[in-house]
Design a protein around this motif. Structure first.
Motif, PDB file in Angstrom:
ATOM      1  N   ASP A  42      -1.343  -4.507  14.792  1.00 22.84           N
ATOM      2  CA  ASP A  42      -1.227  -4.156  16.206  1.00 22.84           C
ATOM      3  C   ASP A  42      -0.873  -2.683  16.377  1.00 22.84           C
ATOM      4  OD1 ASP A  42      -1.692  -6.804  17.199  1.00 22.84           O
ATOM      5  OD2 ASP A  42       0.352  -7.323  16.580  1.00 22.84           O
ATOM      6  N   SER A  43      -1.194  -2.152  17.545  1.00 23.13           N
ATOM      7  CA  SER A  43      -0.967  -0.727  17.805  1.00 23.13           C
ATOM      8  C   SER A  43       0.515  -0.350  17.809  1.00 23.13           C
ATOM      9  CB  SER A  43      -1.600  -0.318  19.142  1.00 23.13           C
ATOM     10  OG  SER A  43      -0.980  -1.014  20.208  1.00 23.13           O
ATOM     11  N   ASP A  44       1.408  -1.311  18.011  1.00 26.04           N
ATOM     12  CA  ASP A  44       2.836  -0.996  18.044  1.00 26.04           C
ATOM     13  C   ASP A  44       3.564  -1.321  16.733  1.00 26.04           C
ATOM     14  OD1 ASP A  44       2.574  -3.730  18.408  1.00 26.04           O
ATOM     15  OD2 ASP A  44       3.925  -3.855  20.125  1.00 26.04           O
ATOM     16  N   TYR A  45       2.841  -1.715  15.690  1.00 28.60           N
ATOM     17  CA  TYR A  45       3.460  -2.002  14.388  1.00 28.60           C
ATOM     18  C   TYR A  45       3.648  -0.702  13.612  1.00 28.60           C
ATOM     19  CZ  TYR A  45       4.111  -3.832   9.662  1.00 28.60           C
ATOM     20  OH  TYR A  45       4.604  -4.103   8.411  1.00 28.60           O
ATOM     21  N   ARG A  46       4.816  -0.514  13.021  1.00 22.88           N
ATOM     22  CA  ARG A  46       5.110   0.697  12.266  1.00 22.88           C
ATOM     23  C   ARG A  46       5.576   0.413  10.844  1.00 22.88           C
ATOM     24  NH1 ARG A  46       2.727   2.004  15.976  1.00 22.88           N
ATOM     25  NH2 ARG A  46       3.061   3.717  17.439  1.00 22.88           N
ATOM     26  N   GLY A  47       5.490  -0.830  10.407  1.00 25.18           N
ATOM     27  CA  GLY A  47       5.916  -1.173   9.059  1.00 25.18           C
ATOM     28  C   GLY A  47       4.841  -0.879   8.018  1.00 25.18           C
ATOM     29  N   GLU A  48       5.191  -1.151   6.775  1.00 21.69           N
ATOM     30  CA  GLU A  48       4.252  -0.913   5.669  1.00 21.69           C
ATOM     31  C   GLU A  48       3.037  -1.823   5.785  1.00 21.69           C
ATOM     32  OE1 GLU A  48       4.052  -0.817   0.776  1.00 21.69           O
ATOM     33  OE2 GLU A  48       5.840  -1.610   1.761  1.00 21.69           O
ATOM     34  N   THR A  56       0.832  -1.209   0.000  1.00 22.09           N
ATOM     35  CA  THR A  56       0.000   0.000   0.000  1.00 22.09           C
ATOM     36  C   THR A  56       0.864   1.254   0.000  1.00 22.09           C
ATOM     37  OG1 THR A  56      -0.130   0.201   2.406  1.00 22.09           O
ATOM     38  CG2 THR A  56      -1.818  -1.169   1.310  1.00 22.09           C
ATOM     39  N   GLY A  57       2.144   1.106   0.338  1.00 18.66           N
ATOM     40  CA  GLY A  57       3.022   2.270   0.404  1.00 18.66           C
ATOM     41  C   GLY A  57       2.783   3.154   1.607  1.00 18.66           C
ATOM     42  N   LEU A  58       2.065   2.628   2.605  1.00 14.76           N
ATOM     43  CA  LEU A  58       1.717   3.409   3.801  1.00 14.76           C
ATOM     44  C   LEU A  58       2.086   2.669   5.073  1.00 14.76           C
ATOM     45  CD1 LEU A  58      -1.922   4.444   2.832  1.00 14.76           C
ATOM     46  CD2 LEU A  58       0.081   5.943   2.834  1.00 14.76           C
ATOM     47  N   ALA A  59       2.423   3.424   6.103  1.00 11.96           N
ATOM     48  CA  ALA A  59       2.556   2.920   7.466  1.00 11.96           C
ATOM     49  C   ALA A  59       1.660   3.798   8.330  1.00 11.96           C
ATOM     50  CB  ALA A  59       4.003   2.995   7.940  1.00 11.96           C
ATOM     51  N   ILE A  60       1.134   3.225   9.406  1.00  7.25           N
ATOM     52  CA  ILE A  60       0.249   3.992  10.280  1.00  7.25           C
ATOM     53  C   ILE A  60       0.719   3.929  11.724  1.00  7.25           C
ATOM     54  CG2 ILE A  60      -1.788   3.757   8.814  1.00  7.25           C
ATOM     55  CD1 ILE A  60      -2.801   1.597  10.789  1.00  7.25           C
ATOM     56  N   GLU A  61       0.243   4.905  12.504  1.00  8.24           N
ATOM     57  CA  GLU A  61       0.471   4.930  13.952  1.00  8.24           C
ATOM     58  C   GLU A  61      -0.891   5.056  14.617  1.00  8.24           C
ATOM     59  OE1 GLU A  61       2.171   7.977  17.290  1.00  8.24           O
ATOM     60  OE2 GLU A  61       3.374   7.762  15.466  1.00  8.24           O
ATOM     61  N   LEU A  62      -1.327   3.967  15.237  1.00  4.36           N
ATOM     62  CA  LEU A  62      -2.596   4.005  15.961  1.00  4.36           C
ATOM     63  C   LEU A  62      -2.422   4.828  17.231  1.00  4.36           C
ATOM     64  CD1 LEU A  62      -3.644   0.293  15.419  1.00  4.36           C
ATOM     65  CD2 LEU A  62      -4.598   2.320  14.315  1.00  4.36           C
ATOM     66  N   PRO A  63      -3.492   5.468  17.716  1.00  9.25           N
ATOM     67  CA  PRO A  63      -3.357   6.401  18.839  1.00  9.25           C
ATOM     68  C   PRO A  63      -2.916   5.771  20.152  1.00  9.25           C
ATOM     69  CG  PRO A  63      -5.657   6.223  18.147  1.00  9.25           C
ATOM     70  CD  PRO A  63      -4.840   5.445  17.166  1.00  9.25           C
ATOM     71  N   ASP A  64      -3.277   4.504  20.391  1.00 10.01           N
ATOM     72  CA  ASP A  64      -2.894   3.863  21.649  1.00 10.01           C
ATOM     73  C   ASP A  64      -3.156   2.368  21.555  1.00 10.01           C
ATOM     74  OD1 ASP A  64      -5.708   3.314  22.521  1.00 10.01           O
ATOM     75  OD2 ASP A  64      -5.799   5.497  22.701  1.00 10.01           O
ATOM     76  N   ALA A  65      -2.784   1.639  22.614  1.00  9.58           N
ATOM     77  CA  ALA A  65      -2.943   0.187  22.637  1.00  9.58           C
ATOM     78  C   ALA A  65      -4.404  -0.242  22.772  1.00  9.58           C
ATOM     79  CB  ALA A  65      -2.118  -0.411  23.775  1.00  9.58           C
ATOM     80  N   ARG A 105      -8.389   0.028  -5.507  1.00  5.97           N
ATOM     81  CA  ARG A 105      -8.799  -0.266  -4.132  1.00  5.97           C
ATOM     82  C   ARG A 105      -8.789  -1.786  -3.951  1.00  5.97           C
ATOM     83  NH1 ARG A 105     -14.442   2.004  -3.646  1.00  5.97           N
ATOM     84  NH2 ARG A 105     -14.508   1.213  -5.756  1.00  5.97           N
ATOM     85  N   VAL A 106      -7.980  -2.280  -2.997  1.00  6.42           N
ATOM     86  CA  VAL A 106      -7.818  -3.724  -2.846  1.00  6.42           C
ATOM     87  C   VAL A 106      -8.308  -4.262  -1.509  1.00  6.42           C
ATOM     88  CG1 VAL A 106      -5.953  -3.982  -4.512  1.00  6.42           C
ATOM     89  CG2 VAL A 106      -5.411  -3.429  -2.134  1.00  6.42           C
ATOM     90  N   ALA A 107      -8.474  -3.405  -0.511  1.00  5.89           N
ATOM     91  CA  ALA A 107      -8.901  -3.867   0.808  1.00  5.89           C
ATOM     92  C   ALA A 107      -9.528  -2.704   1.564  1.00  5.89           C
ATOM     93  CB  ALA A 107      -7.709  -4.419   1.583  1.00  5.89           C
ATOM     94  N   GLN A 108     -10.013  -3.017   2.766  1.00  2.45           N
ATOM     95  CA  GLN A 108     -10.618  -2.014   3.632  1.00  2.45           C
ATOM     96  C   GLN A 108      -9.915  -2.022   4.979  1.00  2.45           C
ATOM     97  OE1 GLN A 108     -15.124  -1.881   3.256  1.00  2.45           O
ATOM     98  NE2 GLN A 108     -14.681  -4.023   2.829  1.00  2.45           N
ATOM     99  N   LEU A 109      -9.694  -0.846   5.533  1.00  2.00           N
ATOM    100  CA  LEU A 109      -9.022  -0.692   6.817  1.00  2.00           C
ATOM    101  C   LEU A 109     -10.019  -0.172   7.845  1.00  2.00           C
ATOM    102  CD1 LEU A 109      -6.206  -0.720   8.273  1.00  2.00           C
ATOM    103  CD2 LEU A 109      -6.088   1.711   7.717  1.00  2.00           C
ATOM    104  N   CYS A 110     -10.234  -0.961   8.880  1.00  2.00           N
ATOM    105  CA  CYS A 110     -11.184  -0.608   9.940  1.00  2.00           C
ATOM    106  C   CYS A 110     -10.419  -0.466  11.255  1.00  2.00           C
ATOM    107  CB  CYS A 110     -12.244  -1.706  10.063  1.00  2.00           C
ATOM    108  SG  CYS A 110     -13.473  -1.413  11.344  1.00  2.00           S
ATOM    109  N   ILE A 111     -10.597   0.645  11.935  1.00  2.00           N
ATOM    110  CA  ILE A 111      -9.982   0.861  13.241  1.00  2.00           C
ATOM    111  C   ILE A 111     -11.037   0.531  14.295  1.00  2.00           C
ATOM    112  CG2 ILE A 111      -8.750   2.480  14.734  1.00  2.00           C
ATOM    113  CD1 ILE A 111      -7.408   2.032  11.963  1.00  2.00           C
ATOM    114  N   ALA A 112     -10.677  -0.356  15.234  1.00  2.00           N
ATOM    115  CA  ALA A 112     -11.653  -0.818  16.222  1.00  2.00           C
ATOM    116  C   ALA A 112     -11.040  -0.836  17.617  1.00  2.00           C
ATOM    117  CB  ALA A 112     -12.124  -2.227  15.848  1.00  2.00           C
ATOM    118  N   PRO A 113     -11.892  -0.666  18.638  1.00  2.00           N
ATOM    119  CA  PRO A 113     -11.391  -0.774  20.010  1.00  2.00           C
ATOM    120  C   PRO A 113     -11.022  -2.227  20.321  1.00  2.00           C
ATOM    121  CG  PRO A 113     -13.775  -0.499  20.005  1.00  2.00           C
ATOM    122  CD  PRO A 113     -13.310  -0.368  18.581  1.00  2.00           C
ATOM    123  N   VAL A 114     -10.073  -2.378  21.228  1.00  2.00           N
ATOM    124  CA  VAL A 114      -9.624  -3.720  21.610  1.00  2.00           C
ATOM    125  C   VAL A 114      -9.134  -3.685  23.053  1.00  2.00           C
ATOM    126  CG1 VAL A 114      -7.243  -3.372  20.808  1.00  2.00           C
ATOM    127  CG2 VAL A 114      -8.187  -5.667  20.846  1.00  2.00           C
TER     128      VAL A 114
END
Length: 148
Positions: free
Chosen positions: A87-93, A50-59, A113-122
């Protein structure tokens, strides 16, 4: 709808920022960061960047990557691992493991568009051994089904 900040890094000039298709969408589209079309033969597995990395706000949250319904029903293109867990601590692509369960080859176009990204509480469970578990109406019956 409540929004939380999810930071992202662009790792490729071919990347597209995840976007929600509608105001009520639960997941944002992830696009293929490809230089050229990628053809997937029946039963072949590939890892689509995807050429992207993300940082989730917290664990307290997780990013889940799901197949797109249209690709799966029309062409048999699915997630090779069912659902991707970021996982919340993953920073790779972010990469999308895909498999072609269809009968024909399918070609992914750059930027598609190949997939969907959903952010959910855990939350993490504190697993505690127990001699007995509370009884329910269902009990142990119907594993994999409610039996109805």
């Amino acid at each position: 709808m409540e929004q939380k900040i999810v930071k992202y890094s662009v790792l490729s000039p071919l990347a597209k920022v995840p976007a929600y298709a509608t105001a009520g969408a639960a997941a944002a589209d992830l696009c293929a960061a490809l230089e050229e079309p990628l053809t997937i033969a029946p039963m072949q597995r590939v890892l689509v960047p995807t050429g992207l990395a993300i940082e989730l706000p917290d664990a307290g949250c997780v990013a889940l990557v799901y197949a797109r319904s249209g690709l799966s029903i029309k062409h048999g293109l699915c997630m090779a691992n069912g659902v991707g867990v970021v996982d919340s601590d993953y920073r790779g692509e972010l990469k999308v493991p895909m498999i072609n369960l269809g009968t024909e080859p399918y070609t992914i176009a750059p930027g598609e568009r190949v997939a969907q990204l959903c952010i959910a509480p855990v939350w993490q469970a504190a697993f505690v051994p127990a001699a007995t578990l509370n009884e329910t109406e269902r009990g142990a019956g119907g594993f994999g089904s409610t039996g109805k």
